[in-house]
Design a protein around this motif. Sequence first.
Motif, PDB file in Angstrom:
ATOM      1  N   ARG A 134       0.808  -1.118  -0.046  1.00 58.19           N
ATOM      2  CA  ARG A 134      -0.099  -0.067   0.038  1.00 58.19           C
ATOM      3  C   ARG A 134       0.824   1.219  -0.065  1.00 58.19           C
ATOM      4  O   ARG A 134       0.690   2.457  -0.652  1.00 58.19           O
ATOM      5  N   PHE A 135       1.992   1.162   0.589  1.00 55.62           N
ATOM      6  CA  PHE A 135       3.093   2.312   0.863  1.00 55.62           C
ATOM      7  C   PHE A 135       4.293   1.603   1.145  1.00 55.62           C
ATOM      8  O   PHE A 135       4.486   0.664   1.320  1.00 55.62           O
ATOM      9  N   ILE A 136       5.420   2.806   0.743  1.00 57.13           N
ATOM     10  CA  ILE A 136       6.540   2.604   1.031  1.00 57.13           C
ATOM     11  C   ILE A 136       7.162   3.907   1.698  1.00 57.13           C
ATOM     12  O   ILE A 136       7.023   5.035   1.194  1.00 57.13           O
ATOM     13  N   VAL A 137       8.009   3.672   2.730  1.00 54.90           N
ATOM     14  CA  VAL A 137       8.585   4.890   3.213  1.00 54.90           C
ATOM     15  C   VAL A 137      10.064   4.965   3.062  1.00 54.90           C
ATOM     16  O   VAL A 137      10.741   3.624   3.484  1.00 54.90           O
ATOM     17  N   PHE A 138      10.510   5.689   2.556  1.00 52.77           N
ATOM     18  CA  PHE A 138      11.986   5.888   2.622  1.00 52.77           C
ATOM     19  C   PHE A 138      12.615   6.781   3.476  1.00 52.77           C
ATOM     20  O   PHE A 138      12.347   7.887   3.798  1.00 52.77           O
ATOM     21  N   LYS A 139      14.065   6.345   3.679  1.00 47.74           N
ATOM     22  CA  LYS A 139      14.861   7.299   4.551  1.00 47.74           C
ATOM     23  C   LYS A 139      16.329   7.590   3.924  1.00 47.74           C
ATOM     24  O   LYS A 139      16.707   6.489   3.331  1.00 47.74           O
ATOM     25  N   ILE A 140      16.676   8.707   4.166  1.00 46.61           N
ATOM     26  CA  ILE A 140      18.207   8.718   3.785  1.00 46.61           C
ATOM     27  C   ILE A 140      19.393   8.402   4.868  1.00 46.61           C
ATOM     28  O   ILE A 140      19.009   9.031   5.979  1.00 46.61           O
ATOM     29  N   ASP A 141      20.236   7.564   4.486  1.00 44.78           N
ATOM     30  CA  ASP A 141      21.266   7.303   5.422  1.00 44.78           C
ATOM     31  C   ASP A 141      22.185   8.220   5.286  1.00 44.78           C
ATOM     32  O   ASP A 141      22.964   7.908   4.093  1.00 44.78           O
ATOM     33  N   GLU A 142      22.459   8.949   6.170  1.00 45.39           N
ATOM     34  CA  GLU A 142      23.371  10.222   5.947  1.00 45.39           C
ATOM     35  C   GLU A 142      24.836   9.527   5.689  1.00 45.39           C
ATOM     36  O   GLU A 142      25.735  10.055   5.118  1.00 45.39           O
ATOM     37  N   LYS A 143      25.359   8.618   6.466  1.00 44.56           N
ATOM     38  CA  LYS A 143      26.557   8.064   6.548  1.00 44.56           C
ATOM     39  C   LYS A 143      26.779   7.348   5.158  1.00 44.56           C
ATOM     40  O   LYS A 143      27.893   7.712   4.765  1.00 44.56           O
ATOM     41  N   ALA A 144      25.882   6.557   4.840  1.00 44.49           N
ATOM     42  CA  ALA A 144      26.115   5.795   3.541  1.00 44.49           C
ATOM     43  C   ALA A 144      25.842   6.742   2.249  1.00 44.49           C
ATOM     44  O   ALA A 144      26.070   6.168   1.279  1.00 44.49           O
ATOM     45  N   GLN A 145      25.190   7.991   2.553  1.00 47.69           N
ATOM     46  CA  GLN A 145      24.899   8.760   1.334  1.00 47.69           C
ATOM     47  C   GLN A 145      24.017   7.942   0.459  1.00 47.69           C
ATOM     48  O   GLN A 145      24.111   7.995  -0.685  1.00 47.69           O
TER      49      GLN A 145
END
Length: 145
Positions: free
Chosen positions: A33-44
Motif C-alpha cells: 500500500r505504501f513505502i517509506v524511504f529514509k536517507i542514510d546520511e553516513k552511507a549517502q
Amino acid sequence: MRVCGQANSASGMHVNDECKLKFLELKAKRNYRFIVFKIDEKAQQVKIDMVGNPEETYESFTKCMPENECRYAVYDFDFTTPENCQKSKIFFIAWSPDTSRVRSKMLYASSKDRFKRELDGIQVELQATDPSEMSLDIIKGRVNL
C-alpha cells in the motif's frame, strides 16, 4: 571538468536498488500500500524504512511517519470516480516536519527531485511539514475527481 548545464547529481545521493524494486512491485503488482524511504546520511543513500501491506489504511500509513524526522514516501491511493470506476493514483509525499533538524531538511529537499526521477510512475506530489498537510481530505482533493 564540469560542463555548464550538466547536473552534478544534486546532492550526490545514491538510490539503493531495493527502493526501485519495491516501487515497481507497488506499481505493477500492488504488493504494498505504501513505502517509506529514509536517507542514510553516513552511507549517502536512500534506503527503505518500511513497507505497508495492501490492506493497510491511510491512517496506519500516516502513523508511520516519524514526528521529528524527514522521510520520502509513496502511497497507492484507491478511489472511486463519480462515474463509479475504481482507480488508483500513486502519491509521492515529501515529509519534512518543522521539528526535524535543519541539516536533514536541507538534505531531503536537495535530494528530492533526483530520487523522484528514479521512481517512474508517480502521479501526484505532496509536500508536508505537519500531519494536517497530508490528511486524507487533502489526498482526496488531489486526485482530481
